[in-house]
Design a protein around this motif. Structure first.
Motif, PDB file in Angstrom:
ATOM      1  N   LEU A   7      43.807   6.304  21.184  1.00  9.21           N
ATOM      2  CA  LEU A   7      44.025   7.368  20.218  1.00  9.21           C
ATOM      3  C   LEU A   7      44.689   6.864  18.954  1.00  9.21           C
ATOM      4  CD1 LEU A   7      45.201  10.436  22.289  1.00  9.21           C
ATOM      5  CD2 LEU A   7      43.389  10.410  20.595  1.00  9.21           C
ATOM      6  N   GLN A   8      45.571   5.928  19.102  1.00  4.97           N
ATOM      7  CA  GLN A   8      46.360   5.471  17.971  1.00  4.97           C
ATOM      8  C   GLN A   8      45.664   4.380  17.168  1.00  4.97           C
ATOM      9  OE1 GLN A   8      49.992   4.266  19.777  1.00  4.97           O
ATOM     10  NE2 GLN A   8      50.570   6.354  20.400  1.00  4.97           N
ATOM     11  N   LEU A   9      44.499   3.989  17.566  1.00  4.12           N
ATOM     12  CA  LEU A   9      43.769   2.939  16.850  1.00  4.12           C
ATOM     13  C   LEU A   9      43.047   3.568  15.669  1.00  4.12           C
ATOM     14  CD1 LEU A   9      43.249  -0.092  17.158  1.00  4.12           C
ATOM     15  CD2 LEU A   9      41.130   0.465  18.346  1.00  4.12           C
ATOM     16  N   SER A  10      43.348   3.137  14.460  1.00  2.73           N
ATOM     17  CA  SER A  10      42.756   3.743  13.266  1.00  2.73           C
ATOM     18  C   SER A  10      41.338   3.243  13.060  1.00  2.73           C
ATOM     19  CB  SER A  10      43.599   3.401  12.028  1.00  2.73           C
ATOM     20  OG  SER A  10      43.540   2.014  11.774  1.00  2.73           O
ATOM     21  N   LEU A  11      40.603   4.037  12.321  1.00  7.92           N
ATOM     22  CA  LEU A  11      39.225   3.661  12.035  1.00  7.92           C
ATOM     23  C   LEU A  11      39.149   2.422  11.150  1.00  7.92           C
ATOM     24  CD1 LEU A  11      37.619   7.165  11.455  1.00  7.92           C
ATOM     25  CD2 LEU A  11      37.439   5.679  13.448  1.00  7.92           C
ATOM     26  N   LEU A  12      40.175   2.224  10.322  1.00  7.79           N
ATOM     27  CA  LEU A  12      40.180   1.008   9.489  1.00  7.79           C
ATOM     28  C   LEU A  12      40.247  -0.227  10.359  1.00  7.79           C
ATOM     29  CD1 LEU A  12      42.516   2.090   6.561  1.00  7.79           C
ATOM     30  CD2 LEU A  12      40.017   1.816   6.526  1.00  7.79           C
ATOM     31  N   THR A  13      41.028  -0.155  11.421  1.00  9.83           N
ATOM     32  CA  THR A  13      41.105  -1.290  12.337  1.00  9.83           C
ATOM     33  C   THR A  13      39.786  -1.517  13.041  1.00  9.83           C
ATOM     34  OG1 THR A  13      43.442  -0.812  12.674  1.00  9.83           O
ATOM     35  CG2 THR A  13      42.382  -2.228  14.289  1.00  9.83           C
ATOM     36  N   LEU A  14      39.156  -0.404  13.421  1.00  7.58           N
ATOM     37  CA  LEU A  14      37.866  -0.528  14.090  1.00  7.58           C
ATOM     38  C   LEU A  14      36.845  -1.205  13.190  1.00  7.58           C
ATOM     39  CD1 LEU A  14      37.597   2.985  15.787  1.00  7.58           C
ATOM     40  CD2 LEU A  14      38.030   0.797  16.896  1.00  7.58           C
ATOM     41  N   LEU A  15      36.849  -0.824  11.944  1.00  9.46           N
ATOM     42  CA  LEU A  15      35.877  -1.403  11.011  1.00  9.46           C
ATOM     43  C   LEU A  15      36.158  -2.866  10.724  1.00  9.46           C
ATOM     44  CD1 LEU A  15      35.544   1.566   8.488  1.00  9.46           C
ATOM     45  CD2 LEU A  15      33.899   0.851  10.223  1.00  9.46           C
ATOM     46  N   SER A  16      37.389  -3.306  10.971  1.00  7.13           N
ATOM     47  CA  SER A  16      37.729  -4.707  10.714  1.00  7.13           C
ATOM     48  C   SER A  16      37.468  -5.602  11.922  1.00  7.13           C
ATOM     49  CB  SER A  16      39.203  -4.817  10.322  1.00  7.13           C
ATOM     50  OG  SER A  16      40.016  -4.447  11.405  1.00  7.13           O
ATOM     51  N   THR A  27      20.123  -9.236  16.082  1.00  5.19           N
ATOM     52  CA  THR A  27      20.353  -8.955  17.504  1.00  5.19           C
ATOM     53  C   THR A  27      20.713  -7.491  17.718  1.00  5.19           C
ATOM     54  OG1 THR A  27      22.691  -9.544  17.313  1.00  5.19           O
ATOM     55  CG2 THR A  27      21.143 -11.297  17.904  1.00  5.19           C
ATOM     56  N   TRP A  28      20.503  -7.034  18.986  1.00  5.47           N
ATOM     57  CA  TRP A  28      20.931  -5.698  19.414  1.00  5.47           C
ATOM     58  C   TRP A  28      22.234  -5.852  20.212  1.00  5.47           C
ATOM     59  CZ3 TRP A  28      17.551  -1.266  18.962  1.00  5.47           C
ATOM     60  CH2 TRP A  28      16.313  -1.545  18.390  1.00  5.47           C
ATOM     61  N   SER A  29      23.264  -5.064  19.837  1.00  6.58           N
ATOM     62  CA  SER A  29      24.538  -5.177  20.558  1.00  6.58           C
ATOM     63  C   SER A  29      25.363  -3.899  20.402  1.00  6.58           C
ATOM     64  CB  SER A  29      25.345  -6.375  20.067  1.00  6.58           C
ATOM     65  OG  SER A  29      25.711  -6.207  18.713  1.00  6.58           O
ATOM     66  N   VAL A  30      26.233  -3.661  21.398  1.00  2.00           N
ATOM     67  CA  VAL A  30      27.238  -2.578  21.369  1.00  2.00           C
ATOM     68  C   VAL A  30      28.535  -3.148  21.905  1.00  2.00           C
ATOM     69  CG1 VAL A  30      27.948  -0.320  22.280  1.00  2.00           C
ATOM     70  CG2 VAL A  30      25.556  -0.723  21.664  1.00  2.00           C
ATOM     71  N   TRP A  31      29.557  -3.026  21.092  1.00  2.00           N
ATOM     72  CA  TRP A  31      30.861  -3.528  21.508  1.00  2.00           C
ATOM     73  C   TRP A  31      31.841  -2.352  21.657  1.00  2.00           C
ATOM     74  CZ3 TRP A  31      31.557  -8.120  17.545  1.00  2.00           C
ATOM     75  CH2 TRP A  31      30.667  -9.152  17.895  1.00  2.00           C
ATOM     76  N   TYR A  32      32.487  -2.343  22.793  1.00  2.00           N
ATOM     77  CA  TYR A  32      33.570  -1.373  23.020  1.00  2.00           C
ATOM     78  C   TYR A  32      34.901  -2.076  22.740  1.00  2.00           C
ATOM     79  CZ  TYR A  32      29.729   0.966  25.430  1.00  2.00           C
ATOM     80  OH  TYR A  32      28.512   1.514  25.734  1.00  2.00           O
ATOM     81  N   HIS A  33      36.001  -1.418  23.049  1.00  2.00           N
ATOM     82  CA  HIS A  33      37.309  -2.004  22.729  1.00  2.00           C
ATOM     83  C   HIS A  33      37.497  -3.339  23.441  1.00  2.00           C
ATOM     84  CE1 HIS A  33      41.687  -2.634  22.961  1.00  2.00           C
ATOM     85  NE2 HIS A  33      41.739  -1.999  21.781  1.00  2.00           N
ATOM     86  N   ASP A  34      37.181  -3.411  24.713  1.00  2.00           N
ATOM     87  CA  ASP A  34      37.244  -4.665  25.464  1.00  2.00           C
ATOM     88  C   ASP A  34      35.823  -5.212  25.588  1.00  2.00           C
ATOM     89  OD1 ASP A  34      40.001  -4.401  25.839  1.00  2.00           O
ATOM     90  OD2 ASP A  34      39.722  -3.201  27.651  1.00  2.00           O
ATOM     91  N   ARG A  35      35.564  -6.364  24.945  1.00  2.00           N
ATOM     92  CA  ARG A  35      34.191  -6.869  24.880  1.00  2.00           C
ATOM     93  C   ARG A  35      33.732  -7.546  26.180  1.00  2.00           C
ATOM     94  NH1 ARG A  35      33.167  -9.339  18.880  1.00  2.00           N
ATOM     95  NH2 ARG A  35      33.982  -7.569  17.685  1.00  2.00           N
ATOM     96  N   ALA A  52      36.465   3.706  21.307  1.00  2.00           N
ATOM     97  CA  ALA A  52      36.185   2.832  20.164  1.00  2.00           C
ATOM     98  C   ALA A  52      34.853   2.103  20.380  1.00  2.00           C
ATOM     99  CB  ALA A  52      37.319   1.838  19.980  1.00  2.00           C
ATOM    100  N   CYS A  53      34.058   2.013  19.320  1.00  2.00           N
ATOM    101  CA  CYS A  53      32.702   1.469  19.504  1.00  2.00           C
ATOM    102  C   CYS A  53      32.138   0.990  18.168  1.00  2.00           C
ATOM    103  CB  CYS A  53      31.809   2.558  20.096  1.00  2.00           C
ATOM    104  SG  CYS A  53      30.048   2.130  20.178  1.00  2.00           S
ATOM    105  N   TYR A 142      18.707   0.883  22.933  1.00  2.00           N
ATOM    106  CA  TYR A 142      19.602  -0.124  23.484  1.00  2.00           C
ATOM    107  C   TYR A 142      20.890   0.596  23.923  1.00  2.00           C
ATOM    108  CZ  TYR A 142      22.575  -4.232  23.964  1.00  2.00           C
ATOM    109  OH  TYR A 142      23.422  -5.209  24.442  1.00  2.00           O
ATOM    110  N   THR A 143      21.360   0.302  25.154  1.00  2.00           N
ATOM    111  CA  THR A 143      22.599   0.862  25.703  1.00  2.00           C
ATOM    112  C   THR A 143      23.619  -0.243  25.864  1.00  2.00           C
ATOM    113  OG1 THR A 143      21.389   2.582  26.914  1.00  2.00           O
ATOM    114  CG2 THR A 143      23.642   2.107  27.644  1.00  2.00           C
ATOM    115  N   GLY A 144      24.797  -0.005  25.327  1.00  5.86           N
ATOM    116  CA  GLY A 144      25.867  -0.991  25.458  1.00  5.86           C
ATOM    117  C   GLY A 144      26.334  -1.106  26.895  1.00  5.86           C
ATOM    118  N   PRO A 145      26.352  -2.290  27.456  1.00  5.28           N
ATOM    119  CA  PRO A 145      26.769  -2.467  28.842  1.00  5.28           C
ATOM    120  C   PRO A 145      28.282  -2.282  29.001  1.00  5.28           C
ATOM    121  CG  PRO A 145      26.390  -4.584  27.840  1.00  5.28           C
ATOM    122  CD  PRO A 145      25.994  -3.568  26.798  1.00  5.28           C
ATOM    123  N   LEU A 146      28.715  -2.327  30.214  1.00  2.15           N
ATOM    124  CA  LEU A 146      30.130  -2.213  30.586  1.00  2.15           C
ATOM    125  C   LEU A 146      30.665  -0.794  30.360  1.00  2.15           C
ATOM    126  CD1 LEU A 146      31.489  -5.631  29.239  1.00  2.15           C
ATOM    127  CD2 LEU A 146      30.637  -5.093  31.522  1.00  2.15           C
ATOM    128  N   GLY A 147      30.570  -0.295  29.137  1.00  3.49           N
ATOM    129  CA  GLY A 147      30.999   1.074  28.850  1.00  3.49           C
ATOM    130  C   GLY A 147      32.511   1.279  28.883  1.00  3.49           C
TER     131      GLY A 147
END
Length: 437
Positions: A7-16, A27-35, A52-53, A142-147
């Motif tokens: 919740l406390q993770l800002s969108l600016l951090t996500l974009l960085s 390539t096709w990829s989906v990254w969550y908080h823990d890759r 976060a995604c 494409y579906t990001g694995p792990l989730g």
């Protein structure tokens, strides 16, 4: 808080994050908080969580649809099969229970989803999937694995005290969560309000003590917006603030009904009440038991100082003394006042009556005619008196012509003096007769 770190993770951090910008990527990829592993989020019931995604795709492709879903039922839990729709940019129908609870951050390659007011039914895995294609080609997905694995924390609160809690005791509130994550910061509440000066306590232990009656209340712990089931902390203490209430008034009329009530503050409530009347500086008379003491017909002898004692299992306390003043009956006072008024009126009437009578008598005396001054006649012998009376020429019946005389009968003198005074006596008799005729 650890459970709310997403919740406390800002969108600016996500974009960085690395891989957020994919200029020239093929390539096709989906990254969550823990890759490198499934992202685990533990949240309390009623709070909001952020998944976060970020994602990437070939530059030659164009994204047509973005989907968040959770595997349900018999679908595979690895994301290879879609389950219930949580959010869908194409406007397709999502699961009803997610309606109005999602916020999607659709900026560039950001695919972050916020889910509000989570419940225990939201526990499970969540995956992001997108579909893209080239011009006039069929879309590819494409579906990001792990989730993301969401666990809704179930909080429980316990008190490390089995028996009754009394004043001046020390206790500890212990809050546990099904998440079992380290360094969780718990919030603490009393009667639904945050405890002052407590922003977050690590480890779920909250000590209290020495306790007072003000610590009595319903306590709960929380993570984020969720709270545990409240438990009651019941601090027990001996009677205090004992006082005597009188009805109708401490000043009462003789013969009236009067009730004394023993009031106090105690936990548990006082079990016994004892009444006393002060008989001396250090002595008192026990009157009886019960929360109330009643005088059915109070007497003058009941005037004095009274107090009560309230007692429970933890102790006792005496009240302050109350003074009763018994006055005479109001009926008697009215009777005495009426009798006094009647006596006063009667006395005034009698005085006026006597005064008026005397005035009438004085007026009557003034109207009577003036009578001649009576002459004095002295007789030394009774026969002289009767002889004089026999010589009356005629009876006198008219009061206006009547003459009065004064008779002075003296003791008979000696023989010598009788001879000397005989002549004088004869002259007096003659004179009297002439006056009468």
């Amino acid at each position: 808080m650890h459970c709310q770190y997403i919740l406390q993770l800002s969108l600016l951090t996500l974009l960085s994050l690395p891989g957020t910008h994919f200029s020239g990527t093929q390539t096709w990829s989906v990254w969550y908080h823990d890759r490198d592993r499934t992202t685990v989020i533990c949240a309390s019931k009623g709070s909001s969580v952020v998944f976060a995604c970020t994602y990437s795709y070939p530059d030659t492709m164009e994204v047509r649809r973005k989907i968040w879903f959770t595997p349900r039922g018999k679908t595979k839990q690895d994301g290879s099969q879609q389950g219930d729709g949580v959010f869908n940019t194409s406007g397709l129908t999502n699961k009803t229970r997610y309606s109005g609870r999602t916020e999607f951050y659709d900026q560039g390659n950001n695919c972050t989803l916020k889910l509000n007011n989570v419940t225990e039914d939201d526990s499970g895995r969540f995956f992001f999937r997108f579909e893209a294609n080239k011009h006039k080609q069929a879309p590819q997905g494409y579906t990001g694995p792990l989730g993301v694995a969401l666990t809704i924390s179930v909080l429980s609160l316990k008190l490390n005290e089995n028996g009754p809690v009394k004043e001046r005791d020390h206790v500890t509130l212990a809050c546990t969560s099904t998440c079992n994550l380290p360094q969780m910061e718990f919030l603490w509440f009393k009667d639904g309000c945050p405890l002052p000066g407590v922003s977050g306590v690590l480890g779920g232990q909250y000590p209290l003590g020495p306790l007072s009656s003000n610590d009595t209340g319903c306590y709960s712990c929380g993570l984020g917006q969720g709270m545990s089931t409240p438990i009651l902390l019941d601090v027990r203490y001996a009677p205090r603030n004992v006082s005597v209430q009188v009805s109708p008034s401490p000043e009462v009329v003789k013969g009236s009904r009067l009730t004394l009530t023993c009031n106090n503050n105690a936990n548990p409530a006082a079990e016994t009440y004892t009444w006393f009347q002060r008989t001396g500086t250090l002595t008192s008379l026990r009157l009886g038991m019960g929360k109330e003491h009643t005088f059915k017909e109070i007497d003058s002898d009941d005037s004095g100082l009274y107090f009560c004692m309230a007692q429970n299992a933890l102790g006792s306390q005496n009240s302050t003394e109350l003074e009763l003043k018994v006055k005479e009956s109001a009926h008697l006072m009215v009777f005495l006042a009426a009798f006094g008024a009647l006596f006063l009126v009667t006395a005034v009437i009698v005085v006026l009556y006597i005064y008026i009578k005397r005035r009438k008598w004085n007026r009557a005396e003034k109207k009577l005619p003036t009578k001649p001054v009576p002459q004095k006649a002295t007789f030394s012998r009774p026969e002289d008196i009767y002889e004089n009376m026999r010589r009356s020429a005629k009876p006198i019946t008219d009061p206006d012509v009547m003459n009065y005389t004064e008779l002075n009968i003296r003791p008979a003198p000696s023989h010598r003096r009788q001879l000397n005074n005989k002549a004088e006596d004869d002259d007096a008799v003659v004179y009297s007769q002439l006056q009468t005729q």
